[in-house]
Design an enzyme around this catalytic site. Sequence first.
Site, short mmCIF file in Angstrom:
data_model
loop_
_atom_site.label_atom_id
_atom_site.label_comp_id
_atom_site.label_asym_id
_atom_site.label_seq_id
_atom_site.Cartn_x
_atom_site.Cartn_y
_atom_site.Cartn_z
N ASP A 1 0.86 -1.19 0.00
CA ASP A 1 0.00 0.00 0.00
C ASP A 1 0.89 1.24 0.00
O ASP A 1 1.52 1.55 1.00
CB ASP A 1 -0.91 -0.01 1.22
CG ASP A 1 -1.75 1.27 1.33
OD1 ASP A 1 -2.20 1.76 0.29
OD2 ASP A 1 -1.92 1.78 2.46
N GLY B 1 1.36 5.03 0.06
CA GLY B 1 0.72 6.30 0.40
C GLY B 1 1.67 7.46 0.18
O GLY B 1 2.83 7.28 -0.19
N ILE C 1 5.10 3.71 2.54
CA ILE C 1 4.70 2.51 1.82
C ILE C 1 4.61 1.39 2.87
O ILE C 1 5.58 1.12 3.57
CB ILE C 1 5.71 2.12 0.73
CG1 ILE C 1 5.86 3.24 -0.29
CG2 ILE C 1 5.27 0.82 0.04
CD1 ILE C 1 7.01 3.02 -1.26
N VAL C 2 3.43 0.80 2.98
CA VAL C 2 3.23 -0.31 3.91
C VAL C 2 3.30 -1.61 3.13
O VAL C 2 2.62 -1.77 2.11
CB VAL C 2 1.88 -0.19 4.65
CG1 VAL C 2 1.69 -1.36 5.60
CG2 VAL C 2 1.80 1.14 5.39
N ASP D 1 -6.67 3.62 -2.48
CA ASP D 1 -6.75 3.34 -1.05
C ASP D 1 -8.19 3.31 -0.58
O ASP D 1 -8.57 2.47 0.26
CB ASP D 1 -5.94 4.37 -0.25
CG ASP D 1 -6.35 5.82 -0.55
OD1 ASP D 1 -6.97 6.08 -1.61
OD2 ASP D 1 -6.03 6.70 0.27
N THR E 1 3.03 9.40 2.37
CA THR E 1 4.10 9.48 3.37
C THR E 1 4.86 8.17 3.50
O THR E 1 6.09 8.16 3.52
CB THR E 1 3.52 9.87 4.75
OG1 THR E 1 2.80 11.10 4.61
CG2 THR E 1 4.63 10.05 5.77
N GLY F 1 -9.71 7.09 -5.35
CA GLY F 1 -8.37 6.65 -5.02
C GLY F 1 -8.32 5.16 -4.70
O GLY F 1 -9.26 4.59 -4.12
#
Length: 271
Positions: A6, A8, A12-13, A109, A10, A107
Amino acid sequence: MILLVDAGNTNIVLGVHDGERYIASWRISSDGSKTSDEYSIQVMQLFSLSDINPKDIDGVIVSSVVPNIMHSLENMLRKCFSHEPIIVGPGIKTGINIKYDNPREVGADRIVNAVAAYEIYKKPVIIIDFGTATTFCAVRANGNYLGGCICPGIRISADALFERAAKLPRVELEVPKNIICKNTITSMQAGIIFGYIGQVEYIVKKMKEEMKKGNCNEEPFVIATGGLANLIAKETNIIDKVDSDLTLEGLKILYEKNKEQILDENRKFNL
């Protein structure tokens, strides 16, 4: 095992799921200036530290709201895991019905969170994702994604106050004991955090009202996720549950729904 990514604004997970549980998850910084080789070094080090063999990864799925990192990120994933990553976007099977004016504008997400909430909770939900931006999404029990709203994240709000007001310092996001404060630091913390809580409560209240007008007979269940979800949830009763793994769960569900497409892509690229 599957790798869930994922990306984002800020962070990255990344999460690794072995079919029964998550065996590892990590956060790295999103950086548009990094090459695929630089991302490769970072990710391979994380796998090594967790004693996971990259060759054991059977598939990869990615959601991203940061277009300028995707070239490097996709190349890294192909090189490191020998799989063509599936990208959450137009054409992917979701199992939900997106009622946006232009569904392509939603989006990745928000789609992933909506899929997870629909599949897991089986009831009307309002999803609040506290990220760089804070997103609010409404999903009915039948899987209709109704839309929502997008606000500046709490950190963006705090940074704007620091950057635009010459005499105000940068502050940690901590909840002060009182809202009537006796110094500049706690006054700023109170304004930022309690003000944000007020915003969240008002938006959720109005969304519930609109969902009820749209023949939603059951009270919507409010789910919070994202890095600052716990901070806000502790100070309000408007949030029913904090689900920190909601996005990864959504990616896992989407992977299962699109497994055949992933196999076809891998054959196409001879991976």
